[in-house]
Design an enzyme around this catalytic site. Structure first.
Site, PDB file in Angstrom:
ATOM      1  N   GLU A   1       0.721  -1.182   0.026  1.00 43.60           N
ATOM      2  CA  GLU A   1       0.115  -0.035   0.201  1.00 43.60           C
ATOM      3  C   GLU A   1       0.927   1.264  -0.092  1.00 43.60           C
ATOM      4  O   GLU A   1       0.429   2.187  -0.503  1.00 43.60           O
ATOM      5  CB  GLU A   1      -0.831   0.091   1.260  1.00 43.60           C
ATOM      6  CG  GLU A   1      -1.867   1.021   1.377  1.00 43.60           C
ATOM      7  CD  GLU A   1      -3.024   1.296   2.222  1.00 43.60           C
ATOM      8  OE1 GLU A   1      -3.364   2.290   2.549  1.00 43.60           O
ATOM      9  OE2 GLU A   1      -3.046  -0.067   2.824  1.00 43.60           O
TER      10      GLU A   1
ATOM     11  N   ASN B 259       3.793  -6.550   7.150  1.00 41.14           N
ATOM     12  CA  ASN B 259       4.040  -5.236   7.981  1.00 41.14           C
ATOM     13  C   ASN B 259       4.755  -5.470   9.107  1.00 41.14           C
ATOM     14  O   ASN B 259       5.679  -4.563   9.380  1.00 41.14           O
ATOM     15  CB  ASN B 259       2.525  -4.713   8.545  1.00 41.14           C
ATOM     16  CG  ASN B 259       1.653  -4.028   7.372  1.00 41.14           C
ATOM     17  OD1 ASN B 259       2.500  -3.560   6.876  1.00 41.14           O
ATOM     18  ND2 ASN B 259       0.362  -4.538   7.428  1.00 41.14           N
TER      19      ASN B 259
END
Length: 595
Positions: free
Chosen positions: A87, A121
């Site tokens: 993202e 992440n």
């Protein structure tokens, strides 16, 4: 004619069927497609919520010059695509005004998408701690902490600390995110239930105060190494079990207070065990016929807290002896050179001087050990001495001091009571020197009194300057000497004057001044605040001292005070309800009599 550039632009809709061999079988190769940015959407369930604007701009500048070097991963969702990984690259590409972005389209099942996002992440270096904690908490529903640690390349202790941080309420998470609150302090607050965290937050107020939070944590935790009971005992309070295995023991929550440091974070349970251990100590002393001595001097026996301990012993059929009533011999501790170095660390001692101190300590230890070993022969019996507040105790030898009766035998009068003519020459010299010492003392007394009277006649009290170090030193010593009782000195101010037994009083003051810190001054004032309140007919509503103290303590113990207020309010409401019922009955009778 189709140019190379136009072929590249159209490549997005092309799906390659190239295959490679894996273990002898042909499997499809993942293809990179240039997908229009308008067809790609961020995943609303993406664990990562924060993106550094400055870093995004830097990445955008790089993309403008070199393009997206690593494709993002997406999954199909109707006519569009949802981002699984990348993202940040997607956001930077939008800033760079790119129309397409290289992507790999993959198919995922159920919660596999979220798990992949979380692991991706967590493997980043710049992950925000509270987001990291929440992500690890999600993985903990499926994996053990040790397995999560292996997947992420972290230690087990790191994972356990992050799991604990996940329990921090949002109000405190805000301070962690903006950098005001350290992760370790956040983990310390997360030790407590959400309701208690909320009380701590409200007590602190709007501005973050790390010192105040640390105090609240310390007031709500207990060092199990100093517990007056066996922390491994599973039967002391059966429902609670062993402290060693308890989930409220910080050592079982990720070594939050240091490697293997056992700290209880559930105060009601600790207090229950402490009380039960004291009752067991009383039973032990009765069963084995041991003297049980509270560490209380006669001078302080009338204090309310000491009276409670004394009455508890009496109610259990024990004869109460205080420290003034007995002689005590403890098992001496053999000194070590390391202990000597610590004891004299603030003195500029050479190695030879430390050795001399160590030699003297060894000699004293041998004498004390000899006394200890011969205690029973000298009329001492086994007993236990305990602290009246913590109930910490130790086995000692005890002998009750016999009260002296009037002795009718003749003895020579003390030297001070005899006339000079009745003394020998040697005794006369002693008396002369003693008289001179006394005269000097009287002169010093008069000199000091004259200085004080002179100062009182000046405008010293109205001086506008802030207190000097000398004034704070004088006030600290005055408070300590005139207001701090023996037990409080042992409990709160054990190192007040440090090791000054070999110094004169003037040297003690000089030494204290040299090592003086304002924290000592503040501690004494806070001690005095707790001691100068008034009881009996005075309370927090009708006495100025008590009212101001009550308001001041709200800043530190608002939740605990609220709990006490609540319990009294409940009792009061019940009592008033009963009174109303009773009065209503009586008023009805009065009305009946009138009718």
């Amino acid at each position: 004619m189709t140019t190379k550039a136009s072929t590249t632009r159209k490549r997005r809709s092309t799906t390659t069927t190239a295959k490679k061999e894996v273990n002898g079988k042909k499997v499809p190769v993942l293809q990179i497609e240039n997908i229009p940015i308008g067809k790609i959407k961020p995943d609303p369930k993406q664990p990562r919520k924060t993106f550094d604007e400055k870093q995004l701009q830097q990445l955008s500048d790089s993309i403008k010059e070199f393009g997206v070097l690593q494709p993002i991963t997406v999954r199909k969702s109707g006519k569009d695509f949802i981002i699984v990984m990348g993202e940040r690259r997607f956001r930077a590409s939008k800033i760079a005004r790119k129309n397409t972005i290289p992507s790999i389209v993959r198919t995922y099942e159920n919660d596999e998408v979220l798990e992949v996002q979380i692991i991706e992440n967590l493997q980043r270096k710049d992950v925000e701690p509270t987001e990291e904690a929440e992500a690890i908490a999600y993985l903990s529903d499926k994996y053990q902490p040790s397995e999560i640690a292996k997947r992420l390349g972290r230690t087990d202790n790191f994972i356990r600390q992050r799991l604990k941080l996940a329990g921090l309420i949002d109000g405190f998470k805000h301070f962690v995110r903006n950098g005001e609150m350290t992760i370790s302090l956040g983990v310390g607050v997360a030790l407590f239930e959400p309701e208690e965290q909320q009380m701590m937050l409200e007590t602190m107020g709007e501005d973050f105060n790390a010192h105040q939070i640390n105090r609240m944590i310390n007031n709500r935790t207990y060092d199990l190494e100093k517990a007056p009971f066996d922390v491994a005992d599973k039967t002391l309070v059966v429902k609670a079990g062993s402290c060693v295995e308890c989930p409220f023991n910080a050592a079982n929550q990720g070594n939050l207070f240091g490697e293997g440091k056992m700290v209880c974070t559930k105060s009601p349970c600790f207090e229950t065990k402490k009380t039960k251990s004291f009752l067991n100590l009383i039973e032990k002393s009765k069963k084995k016929n041991l003297l049980l001595i509270p560490e209380i001097r006669q001078y302080w026996a009338d204090e309310e807290k000491n009276q409670l301990v004394i009455s508890q012993l009496e109610n259990n059929g024990l004869k109460v002896y205080l420290l003034d009533d007995v002689e005590i011999i403890e098992n001496p501790i053999e000194p070590t050179m390391d202990a000597i170095k610590i004891e004299y660390q603030h003195y500029d001692y050479s190695q030879d001087e430390l050795k001399a101190e160590f030699k003297e300590a060894i000699q004293q230890y041998k004498e004390e050990l000899k006394t200890y070993c011969s205690a029973e022969k000298n009329g001492f019996v086994n007993g236990i001495v305990f602290h009246p507040e913590t109930y910490q105790n130790k086995n000692v030898f005890i002998k009750v001091i016999e009260k002296l009766k009037n002795d009718s035998s003749e003895y020579s009068a003390p030297l001070a009571n005899r006339k000079m003519a009745d003394c020998t020459p040697e005794e006369q010299i002693i008396k002369i020197n003693e008289r001179e010492i006394r005269k000097r003392q009287i002169e010093n007394n008069k000199q000091f009194e004259e200085v004080v009277q002179m100062i009182r006649e000046t405008d010293y009290i109205d001086t506008k300057k802030t207190l000097s170090v000398d004034e704070m030193v004088a006030f600290s010593i005055s408070l300590f000497e005139n207001n701090v009782d023996y037990m409080s000195r042992q409990k709160c101010f054990s190192g007040f004057f440090a090791k000054t037994s070999k110094m004169s009083r003037v040297e003690i003051v000089e030494h204290f001044k040299k090592n003086f810190k304002k924290e000592i001054f503040h501690k004494l004032i806070r001690y005095m605040l707790t001691k100068q309140v008034h009881f009996s007919e005075s309370n927090h509503n009708n006495n100025l001292t008590n009212i101001s103290f009550y308001y001041a303590m709200q800043g530190y113990y608002k939740s605990k005070i609220a709990d006490i207020e609540k319990s009294y309010a409940e009792k009061r409401n019940k009592r008033e309800a009963r009174l109303k019922e009773r009065i209503a009955v009586l008023e009805k009778k009065i009305q009946e009599l009138k009718d």
